[in-house]
Design a protein around this motif. Structure first.
Motif, PDB file in Angstrom:
ATOM      1  N   GLU A  86      26.603 106.131 131.863  1.00  0.00           N
ATOM      2  CA  GLU A  86      25.666 107.022 132.533  1.00  0.00           C
ATOM      3  C   GLU A  86      26.191 108.446 132.391  1.00  0.00           C
ATOM      4  O   GLU A  86      26.897 108.960 133.275  1.00  0.00           O
ATOM      5  N   PRO A  87      25.880 109.086 131.257  1.00  0.00           N
ATOM      6  CA  PRO A  87      26.432 110.425 130.988  1.00  0.00           C
ATOM      7  C   PRO A  87      26.121 111.419 132.095  1.00  0.00           C
ATOM      8  O   PRO A  87      25.025 111.445 132.662  1.00  0.00           O
ATOM      9  N   LEU A  88      27.120 112.231 132.413  1.00  0.00           N
ATOM     10  CA  LEU A  88      26.973 113.270 133.423  1.00  0.00           C
ATOM     11  C   LEU A  88      26.292 114.496 132.826  1.00  0.00           C
ATOM     12  O   LEU A  88      26.383 114.756 131.625  1.00  0.00           O
ATOM     13  N   GLU A  89      25.642 115.256 133.679  1.00  0.00           N
ATOM     14  CA  GLU A  89      25.102 116.547 133.260  1.00  0.00           C
ATOM     15  C   GLU A  89      26.243 117.563 133.198  1.00  0.00           C
ATOM     16  O   GLU A  89      27.230 117.447 133.939  1.00  0.00           O
ATOM     17  N   ILE A  90      26.092 118.540 132.358  1.00  0.00           N
ATOM     18  CA  ILE A  90      27.125 119.573 132.227  1.00  0.00           C
ATOM     19  C   ILE A  90      27.322 120.287 133.569  1.00  0.00           C
ATOM     20  O   ILE A  90      28.452 120.607 133.962  1.00  0.00           O
ATOM     21  N   GLU A  91      26.236 120.505 134.281  1.00  0.00           N
ATOM     22  CA  GLU A  91      26.338 121.180 135.571  1.00  0.00           C
ATOM     23  C   GLU A  91      27.167 120.372 136.568  1.00  0.00           C
ATOM     24  O   GLU A  91      27.908 120.940 137.394  1.00  0.00           O
ATOM     25  N   GLN A  92      27.054 119.026 136.516  1.00  0.00           N
ATOM     26  CA  GLN A  92      27.863 118.187 137.411  1.00  0.00           C
ATOM     27  C   GLN A  92      29.350 118.372 137.129  1.00  0.00           C
ATOM     28  O   GLN A  92      30.166 118.507 138.048  1.00  0.00           O
ATOM     29  N   MET A  93      29.706 118.339 135.833  1.00  0.00           N
ATOM     30  CA  MET A  93      31.120 118.500 135.463  1.00  0.00           C
ATOM     31  C   MET A  93      31.611 119.906 135.764  1.00  0.00           C
ATOM     32  O   MET A  93      32.775 120.107 136.139  1.00  0.00           O
TER      33      MET A  93
ATOM     34  N   GLY B  64      30.777 121.657 138.271  1.00  0.00           N
ATOM     35  CA  GLY B  64      31.131 121.685 139.684  1.00  0.00           C
ATOM     36  C   GLY B  64      32.507 121.116 139.951  1.00  0.00           C
ATOM     37  O   GLY B  64      33.246 121.618 140.807  1.00  0.00           O
ATOM     38  N   TRP B  65      32.889 120.074 139.197  1.00  0.00           N
ATOM     39  CA  TRP B  65      34.200 119.453 139.383  1.00  0.00           C
ATOM     40  C   TRP B  65      35.334 120.423 139.067  1.00  0.00           C
ATOM     41  O   TRP B  65      36.369 120.423 139.720  1.00  0.00           O
ATOM     42  N   VAL B  66      35.150 121.224 138.016  1.00  0.00           N
ATOM     43  CA  VAL B  66      36.234 122.119 137.584  1.00  0.00           C
ATOM     44  C   VAL B  66      36.015 123.559 138.062  1.00  0.00           C
ATOM     45  O   VAL B  66      36.773 124.454 137.702  1.00  0.00           O
ATOM     46  N   LYS B  67      34.936 123.762 138.852  1.00  0.00           N
ATOM     47  CA  LYS B  67      34.651 125.080 139.434  1.00  0.00           C
ATOM     48  C   LYS B  67      34.509 126.158 138.364  1.00  0.00           C
ATOM     49  O   LYS B  67      35.113 127.233 138.432  1.00  0.00           O
ATOM     50  N   MET B  68      33.697 125.831 137.366  1.00  0.00           N
ATOM     51  CA  MET B  68      33.379 126.782 136.300  1.00  0.00           C
ATOM     52  C   MET B  68      31.877 126.753 136.065  1.00  0.00           C
ATOM     53  O   MET B  68      31.201 125.776 136.411  1.00  0.00           O
ATOM     54  N   SER B  69      31.360 127.809 135.461  1.00  0.00           N
ATOM     55  CA  SER B  69      29.941 127.834 135.131  1.00  0.00           C
ATOM     56  C   SER B  69      29.696 127.099 133.816  1.00  0.00           C
ATOM     57  O   SER B  69      30.627 126.870 133.030  1.00  0.00           O
ATOM     58  N   ARG B  70      28.443 126.716 133.584  1.00  0.00           N
ATOM     59  CA  ARG B  70      28.101 126.058 132.326  1.00  0.00           C
ATOM     60  C   ARG B  70      28.450 126.947 131.139  1.00  0.00           C
ATOM     61  O   ARG B  70      28.975 126.469 130.132  1.00  0.00           O
ATOM     62  N   ARG B  71      28.166 128.240 131.259  1.00  0.00           N
ATOM     63  CA  ARG B  71      28.454 129.160 130.152  1.00  0.00           C
ATOM     64  C   ARG B  71      29.957 129.222 129.865  1.00  0.00           C
ATOM     65  O   ARG B  71      30.378 129.259 128.708  1.00  0.00           O
TER      66      ARG B  71
ATOM     67  N   THR C 268      33.016 123.062 119.038  1.00  0.00           N
ATOM     68  CA  THR C 268      31.736 122.387 119.184  1.00  0.00           C
ATOM     69  C   THR C 268      31.189 122.664 120.579  1.00  0.00           C
ATOM     70  O   THR C 268      31.785 123.410 121.350  1.00  0.00           O
ATOM     71  N   THR C 269      30.050 122.060 120.907  1.00  0.00           N
ATOM     72  CA  THR C 269      29.459 122.235 122.229  1.00  0.00           C
ATOM     73  C   THR C 269      29.798 121.032 123.110  1.00  0.00           C
ATOM     74  O   THR C 269      30.100 119.952 122.585  1.00  0.00           O
ATOM     75  N   PRO C 270      29.721 121.164 124.425  1.00  0.00           N
ATOM     76  CA  PRO C 270      29.969 120.008 125.295  1.00  0.00           C
ATOM     77  C   PRO C 270      29.003 118.860 125.027  1.00  0.00           C
ATOM     78  O   PRO C 270      29.412 117.693 125.019  1.00  0.00           O
ATOM     79  N   VAL C 271      27.732 119.182 124.797  1.00  0.00           N
ATOM     80  CA  VAL C 271      26.734 118.137 124.545  1.00  0.00           C
ATOM     81  C   VAL C 271      27.062 117.376 123.266  1.00  0.00           C
ATOM     82  O   VAL C 271      27.027 116.141 123.219  1.00  0.00           O
ATOM     83  N   ARG C 272      27.429 118.106 122.223  1.00  0.00           N
ATOM     84  CA  ARG C 272      27.751 117.471 120.937  1.00  0.00           C
ATOM     85  C   ARG C 272      29.022 116.622 121.057  1.00  0.00           C
ATOM     86  O   ARG C 272      29.094 115.504 120.541  1.00  0.00           O
ATOM     87  N   TYR C 273      30.011 117.150 121.760  1.00  0.00           N
ATOM     88  CA  TYR C 273      31.267 116.410 121.927  1.00  0.00           C
ATOM     89  C   TYR C 273      31.030 115.118 122.693  1.00  0.00           C
ATOM     90  O   TYR C 273      31.559 114.064 122.333  1.00  0.00           O
ATOM     91  N   TYR C 274      30.237 115.187 123.746  1.00  0.00           N
ATOM     92  CA  TYR C 274      29.914 114.015 124.561  1.00  0.00           C
ATOM     93  C   TYR C 274      29.216 112.955 123.708  1.00  0.00           C
ATOM     94  O   TYR C 274      29.520 111.757 123.792  1.00  0.00           O
ATOM     95  N   LEU C 275      28.277 113.390 122.879  1.00  0.00           N
ATOM     96  CA  LEU C 275      27.574 112.461 121.999  1.00  0.00           C
ATOM     97  C   LEU C 275      28.541 111.790 121.032  1.00  0.00           C
ATOM     98  O   LEU C 275      28.469 110.579 120.781  1.00  0.00           O
ATOM     99  N   GLU C 276      29.501 112.559 120.510  1.00  0.00           N
ATOM    100  CA  GLU C 276      30.472 111.991 119.569  1.00  0.00           C
ATOM    101  C   GLU C 276      31.345 110.934 120.252  1.00  0.00           C
ATOM    102  O   GLU C 276      31.667 109.907 119.645  1.00  0.00           O
ATOM    103  N   LEU C 277      31.740 111.188 121.486  1.00  0.00           N
ATOM    104  CA  LEU C 277      32.511 110.181 122.217  1.00  0.00           C
ATOM    105  C   LEU C 277      31.711 108.894 122.376  1.00  0.00           C
ATOM    106  O   LEU C 277      32.245 107.796 122.217  1.00  0.00           O
ATOM    107  N   ARG C 278      30.432 109.018 122.688  1.00  0.00           N
ATOM    108  CA  ARG C 278      29.594 107.842 122.912  1.00  0.00           C
ATOM    109  C   ARG C 278      29.358 107.072 121.620  1.00  0.00           C
ATOM    110  O   ARG C 278      29.399 105.837 121.592  1.00  0.00           O
ATOM    111  N   VAL C 279      29.144 107.782 120.538  1.00  0.00           N
ATOM    112  CA  VAL C 279      28.948 107.127 119.242  1.00  0.00           C
ATOM    113  C   VAL C 279      30.232 106.427 118.804  1.00  0.00           C
ATOM    114  O   VAL C 279      30.207 105.312 118.267  1.00  0.00           O
ATOM    115  N   THR C 280      31.381 107.074 119.038  1.00  0.00           N
ATOM    116  CA  THR C 280      32.670 106.483 118.675  1.00  0.00           C
ATOM    117  C   THR C 280      32.918 105.198 119.466  1.00  0.00           C
ATOM    118  O   THR C 280      33.371 104.190 118.916  1.00  0.00           O
ATOM    119  N   GLU C 281      32.624 105.226 120.767  1.00  0.00           N
ATOM    120  CA  GLU C 281      32.780 104.032 121.587  1.00  0.00           C
ATOM    121  C   GLU C 281      31.806 102.940 121.146  1.00  0.00           C
ATOM    122  O   GLU C 281      32.149 101.744 121.144  1.00  0.00           O
TER     123      GLU C 281
END
Length: 337
Positions: A249-256, A258-265, A277-290
């Motif tokens: 259940e992939p998290l939204e960038i905004e959720q993450m 909040g965890w690290v107290k940084m803005s999406r930008r 790379t971008t966070p979205v692209r990196y997340y997709l690569e992790l999921r494809v690799t798994e």
């Protein structure tokens, strides 16, 4: 037609052996010889050998390895395990080697050996790179082959090497590479020493692939951009861990964020600067690799794998998988159970 995608550097190593998007350099197989001395450090030897064996797993037939002893007989390692050599070094054609490694250990006697010194000198004359593990550098120094070289040796034997090779620079590093001399003072140093040698001839991509297999934990924190000496920042490590533990259940960038107290930008800038790379692209690569791992090593159906890796539909999963690996999930090789 699905556009071919490339993994970012951080994830490419994990998938190196499965990608055909770049033609490997046309290199002949390189011979690497290990001279096993009495009571040699078995962990140092296996760390060095493991790097070469793993390299062949990722890029087949890159390296041929040979084990030698000075008399052609079995030799006792420091752990009490007896090793039988592959070859008799005295009759082996040295010009078939690119690297010759002298494997010593804590209890390896520091005794001059005329036969070994002669072989090492002949190897150097033929352009073979020379190496020493644990106290192996002492034998290179005793043969007069470390003059004006920096070298590494286990702390127990630094004074002995400094006395024997007075014109060398004995360092306190765990490994040292100086031109065509490769020395290591510890098992971990032996691994990194061989990785550096591999990288010099076969490139950083292969080294990244080996590191991701053998040092999957440490590789996460290693330098990501060697030319800029950038290390993965703590917030980025935290986000990557969140991604790795939330694949179904992939998290939204905004959720993450909040965890690290940084803005999406800020997060997007951090990913581009350190991972390219971008966070979205990196997340997709992790999921494809798994997904590839699950397809190869489990009995899960394609639909179950898609769900486990957070894909909204089998068709979307198939499209993403094909884009990265060049074939759909139905064509993936599955292990026999």
């Amino acid at each position: 037609m699905i556009d071919q995608r490339c993994f970012c550097g951080a994830n490419k190593g994990k998938n190196f052996r499965y990608l055909n998007d770049e033609e490997p350099p046309k290199l002949s197989s390189s011979g690497v010889g290990f001279i096993l001395l009495d009571y040699f450090s078995l962990p140092s030897f296996t760390h060095a050998l493991d790097a070469l064996v793993t390299a062949n797993l990722l890029r087949p037939d890159s390296y041929r390895t040979y084990t030698f002893t000075l008399d052609g007989q079995e030799v006792m390692s420091d752990l009490g395990i007896v090793i039988r050599p592959d070859q008799d070094l005295s009759s082996f054609p040295l010009n078939e080697l690119k690297l010759l490694i002298v494997c010593g250990g804590l209890r390896t006697p520091l005794r001059a050996d005329a036969q070994l010194s002669t072989l090492l000198k002949k190897s150097a004359e033929k352009g073979v790179a020379l190496s020493g593990l644990w106290n192996g550098a002492w034998f290179l120094g005793q043969a007069g082959l470390l003059k004006a070289y920096r070298c590494a040796i286990h702390p127990e034997h630094r004074p002995a090497l400094a006395e024997t090779a007075q014109h060398s620079q004995v360092t306190s590093e765990s490994f040292m590479v100086d031109r065509d001399r490769y020395t290591a003072a510890s098992p971990r140093g032996a691994l990194h020493m061989v990785l550096m040698w591999i990288g010099q001839s076969n490139g950083a991509g292969l080294v990244d692939g080996i590191s991701n297999i053998l040092e999957f934990d440490a590789s996460r924190d290693r330098r990501l951009n060697p030319t800029q000496h950038i290390k993965m920042a703590a917030p980025l490590r935290e986000i990557v861990k969140l991604m790795e533990t939330n694949l179904e259940e992939p998290l939204e960038i905004e959720q993450m964020a909040g965890w690290v107290k940084m803005s999406r930008r800020q997060i997007e800038r951090m990913f581009r600067a350190q991972l390219g790379t971008t966070p979205v692209r990196y997340y997709l690569e992790l999921r494809v690799t798994e997904a590839r791992r699950l397809l190869q090593h489990s009995r899960l159906t394609i639909v179950q794998v898609a769900v486990a890796c957070g894909f909204v539909s089998p068709s979307h999963f198939s499209k993403c998988y094909t884009a990265y690996f060049g074939h759909g999930p139905s064509r993936e090789t599955r292990m026999e159970f």
